[in-house]
Motif scaffolding. Structure first.
Motif, PDB file in Angstrom:
ATOM      1  N   LEU A   1      27.301  25.761 -49.203  1.00 61.93           N
ATOM      2  CA  LEU A   1      27.520  26.733 -48.137  1.00 61.93           C
ATOM      3  C   LEU A   1      28.027  26.047 -46.873  1.00 61.93           C
ATOM      4  N   ARG A   2      29.023  26.651 -46.251  1.00 62.23           N
ATOM      5  CA  ARG A   2      29.564  26.162 -44.981  1.00 62.23           C
ATOM      6  C   ARG A   2      29.203  27.095 -43.820  1.00 62.23           C
ATOM      7  N   ARG A   3      28.877  28.324 -44.127  1.00 59.92           N
ATOM      8  CA  ARG A   3      28.474  29.292 -43.106  1.00 59.92           C
ATOM      9  C   ARG A   3      27.366  30.177 -43.663  1.00 59.92           C
ATOM     10  N   ILE A   4      26.608  30.779 -42.747  1.00 54.56           N
ATOM     11  CA  ILE A   4      25.548  31.705 -43.126  1.00 54.56           C
ATOM     12  C   ILE A   4      25.875  33.063 -42.510  1.00 54.56           C
ATOM     13  N   GLN A   5      26.294  34.011 -43.362  1.00 53.03           N
ATOM     14  CA  GLN A   5      26.673  35.334 -42.880  1.00 53.03           C
ATOM     15  C   GLN A   5      25.986  36.444 -43.672  1.00 53.03           C
ATOM     16  N   CYS A   6      24.915  36.109 -44.351  1.00 52.83           N
ATOM     17  CA  CYS A   6      24.278  37.075 -45.251  1.00 52.83           C
ATOM     18  C   CYS A   6      22.968  37.640 -44.700  1.00 52.83           C
ATOM     19  N   LEU A   7      22.556  37.230 -43.495  1.00 51.48           N
ATOM     20  CA  LEU A   7      21.238  37.612 -42.978  1.00 51.48           C
ATOM     21  C   LEU A   7      21.325  38.484 -41.735  1.00 51.48           C
ATOM     22  N   THR A   8      22.380  39.248 -41.615  1.00 51.73           N
ATOM     23  CA  THR A   8      22.602  40.042 -40.406  1.00 51.73           C
ATOM     24  C   THR A   8      21.511  41.079 -40.179  1.00 51.73           C
ATOM     25  N   HIS A   9      20.969  41.659 -41.259  1.00 47.56           N
ATOM     26  CA  HIS A   9      19.994  42.742 -41.150  1.00 47.56           C
ATOM     27  C   HIS A   9      18.591  42.333 -41.607  1.00 47.56           C
ATOM     28  N   ASN A  10      18.384  41.070 -41.857  1.00 46.21           N
ATOM     29  CA  ASN A  10      17.083  40.609 -42.382  1.00 46.21           C
ATOM     30  C   ASN A  10      16.264  39.988 -41.260  1.00 46.21           C
ATOM     31  N   TYR A  11      15.570  40.842 -40.516  1.00 46.60           N
ATOM     32  CA  TYR A  11      14.832  40.396 -39.330  1.00 46.60           C
ATOM     33  C   TYR A  11      13.428  39.892 -39.654  1.00 46.60           C
ATOM     34  N   ARG A  12      12.970  40.082 -40.885  1.00 51.32           N
ATOM     35  CA  ARG A  12      11.593  39.736 -41.221  1.00 51.32           C
ATOM     36  C   ARG A  12      11.466  38.411 -41.969  1.00 51.32           C
ATOM     37  N   VAL A  13      12.511  37.651 -42.034  1.00 46.92           N
ATOM     38  CA  VAL A  13      12.465  36.369 -42.738  1.00 46.92           C
ATOM     39  C   VAL A  13      11.552  35.404 -41.987  1.00 46.92           C
ATOM     40  N   THR A  14      10.600  34.823 -42.695  1.00 51.68           N
ATOM     41  CA  THR A  14       9.667  33.865 -42.097  1.00 51.68           C
ATOM     42  C   THR A  14       9.866  32.440 -42.623  1.00 51.68           C
ATOM     43  N   GLU A  15      10.516  32.291 -43.757  1.00 48.42           N
ATOM     44  CA  GLU A  15      10.732  30.958 -44.325  1.00 48.42           C
ATOM     45  C   GLU A  15      12.141  30.901 -44.905  1.00 48.42           C
ATOM     46  N   LEU A  16      12.933  29.950 -44.406  1.00 54.64           N
ATOM     47  CA  LEU A  16      14.336  29.857 -44.790  1.00 54.64           C
ATOM     48  C   LEU A  16      14.669  28.418 -45.159  1.00 54.64           C
TER      49      LEU A  16
END
Length: 271
Positions: A62-77
């Motif tokens: 991966l070179r960019r992260i564009q998949c988490l626009t609507h995922n506000y509840r992520v606690t571990e990435l």
């Protein structure tokens, strides 16, 4: 090379398999997604998984992260060991993030990366080693100062001494105030116990209005003598202050270790 649609289909297929193995039917019930070691160069939009909390995207391309626009509840990435060069605007909305793994990427701008984490007040574990930014001077102290909630940085627990050094290096004004304010220390008794007062010395002496007028009025007609007599009746005040223009900024201190940190004290006298 596969296009974006191919990567999206690969991700969606893997997610469906994980839902089936866990007996999950609705997208809203998905809290974990693992896309680890799949040689991905892109990820499908995860907007359907609004309750997603744990996401593994490590060991991909991966070179960019564009998949988490609507995922506000992520606690571990987990984003370690990818080809990320810039994460601006990709993670700043993840305010509930507690664990973030970014080691083994190509992040080079420390200040730009730290700015992305400013709103993450719950971030506790952060890994950024094996990135070019980790080679910057005073990288660890600068990160500790900007992210006070972090307790483990690069697999090493943050010590209280490191926090103190970070404050002294990047919060010089407030640190000087803390060192000079006496009432922040615990008192062991009344002030009279340590500072003996002389009863003969008084701050002000009550005098009659007539005596005050005669004291301020020159007793001689000569201008020079009158001036000297007047000076003797007035107090002399000295005001000391720091020349803040010669104090280096935190950025200058971090980029140049040879800058002087001793403040210049200026004095002004008043009569």
């Amino acid at each position: 090379m596969a296009d974006i649609c191919d990567w999206s289909r690969i991700c969606e297929k893997a997610i469906k398999q994980q839902k089936k193995s866990r007996g999950i039917k609705r997208d809203h019930d998905v809290t974990e997604i693992c896309l680890h070691e799949r040689k991905l160069e892109g990820v499908c939009d995860l907007k359907n998984y609004l309750n997603l909390q744990f996401l593994w995207l490590s060991n991909n391309r991966l070179r960019r992260i564009q998949c988490l626009t609507h995922n506000y509840r992520v606690t571990e990435l987990h984003l370690q060991y990818n080809l990320l060069k810039d994460i601006s605007g990709s993670l700043s909305h993840l305010t509930q993030l507690r664990v973030l793994m970014l080691q083994g990427n190509q992040l080079a701008d420390l200040e730009k990366v730290i700015k992305e984490f400013r709103k993450m007040q719950s971030l506790e574990i952060l890994n950024m080693f094996d990135n070019p930014l980790a080679q910057e001077t005073d990288y660890r102290h600068y990160t500790i100062f900007c992210l006070p909630s972090v307790t483990i940085l690069d697999r090493k627990e943050v010590q209280s001494k490191e926090r103190e050094m970070a404050r002294k290096g990047y919060d010089q004004r407030n640190e000087m105030v803390r060192e000079t304010i006496a009432f922040l220390r615990r008192s062991q008794g009344p002030p009279d116990l340590y500072y003996k007062q002389n009863p003969q010395m008084r701050l002000t002496t009550p005098i009659a209005l007539r005596e005050h007028y005669s004291m301020c009025r020159p007793s001689t007609a000569e201008l020079d003598e009158a001036f000297e007599n007047r000076v003797k009746t007035k107090a002399m005040w000295t005001y000391n202050y720091f020349n803040w223009q010669k104090i280096p900024s935190p950025h200058e201190r971090r980029t140049n270790r040879n800058v002087t940190i001793e403040p210049e004290i200026l004095s002004a006298g008043f009569k």
